[in-house]
Design an enzyme around this catalytic site. Sequence first.
Site, short mmCIF file in Angstrom:
data_model
loop_
_atom_site.label_atom_id
_atom_site.label_comp_id
_atom_site.label_asym_id
_atom_site.label_seq_id
_atom_site.Cartn_x
_atom_site.Cartn_y
_atom_site.Cartn_z
N HIS A 194 0.84 -1.21 0.00
CA HIS A 194 0.00 0.00 0.00
C HIS A 194 0.87 1.26 0.00
O HIS A 194 0.69 2.16 -0.83
CB HIS A 194 -0.91 -0.03 1.24
CG HIS A 194 -1.75 1.18 1.44
ND1 HIS A 194 -3.13 1.15 1.32
CD2 HIS A 194 -1.44 2.47 1.74
CE1 HIS A 194 -3.61 2.37 1.55
NE2 HIS A 194 -2.59 3.19 1.82
N GLU A 195 1.83 1.30 0.93
CA GLU A 195 2.70 2.47 1.02
C GLU A 195 3.64 2.56 -0.19
O GLU A 195 3.95 3.65 -0.67
CB GLU A 195 3.51 2.43 2.33
CG GLU A 195 2.68 2.34 3.60
CD GLU A 195 1.72 3.51 3.78
OE1 GLU A 195 1.89 4.53 3.09
OE2 GLU A 195 0.80 3.40 4.60
N HIS A 198 1.87 4.24 -3.08
CA HIS A 198 1.89 5.70 -2.96
C HIS A 198 3.24 6.25 -3.44
O HIS A 198 3.30 7.20 -4.24
CB HIS A 198 1.70 6.11 -1.49
CG HIS A 198 0.30 6.01 -0.99
ND1 HIS A 198 -0.78 6.55 -1.65
CD2 HIS A 198 -0.19 5.43 0.15
CE1 HIS A 198 -1.88 6.33 -0.95
NE2 HIS A 198 -1.55 5.65 0.14
#
Length: 269
Positions: A58-59, A62
Amino acid sequence: MTSATSRHSGRRVSPVFLGIVAVMVVTGWAVWTDFSASAGLAVFLFVTSAWIVSLCLHEYAHARTALHSGDISVGAKGYLTLNPLAYTHALLSIVLPVLFVIMGGIGLPGGAVFIERERIRGRWRHSLISAAGPLTNVLFAVVCTAPFWLDALDGVPDLVRFALAFLALLQVTAALLNFLPVPGLDGYGVIEPWLSYKIRRQVEPFAPYGLIAVFALLFIPEVNGAFFDGVDAILRSLGVADLDADCGREYYRFWQGENEFCAAVRDDG
């Protein structure tokens, strides 16, 4: 040469992340073979490690999207190594999400990569950077539920089915919560570039409290019930029965003792 080496090391996959993946693979094998003396412990370790892997991805999503949008600083910060220890707030991105899974079986949105937004031009790019994280949770949920909606569960042990269903539930809750247009969450980050400067300045002070407000609302029984009804509806549309996710949660909480009904379902399977 030193600069090139530094850039390369800033994008090399971290041994920490590889270690977590190794735990996920080994415990996944234990769940599949029912090798562990404690089925619940195997499910707990598999789901927790897989959940941490999804948080790292997820990170990473980004950061990777930010890199291609103009923020080249993410490499030097270690965000592209998938190392959870490199995040600005490891507590928010890893520790709290894991604790919430253990305590309540809900996928807590993380939020810990610092993007230098001034380096990025174009509202669509800003929106895409914010959307990239929860879209990873959506993709993870699709992968976890693939055996269900592809009707490919023949020969799959019930314990694996339960674990995948519960992991999918975590991904769906994380995606839904993250996409809420609430300050401090990715959903607000998607729409923020399209808001007027005046509105953004008015909303900015509330950003640190957005996630707290969301979870406070979830403590209201009616809101909690409506939210999880929506989660269950999404899982059912992906072929996951309520029983599978519920039994996955029960086995995950192995310290509470084995659920007799889920154990009977597993034995019958």
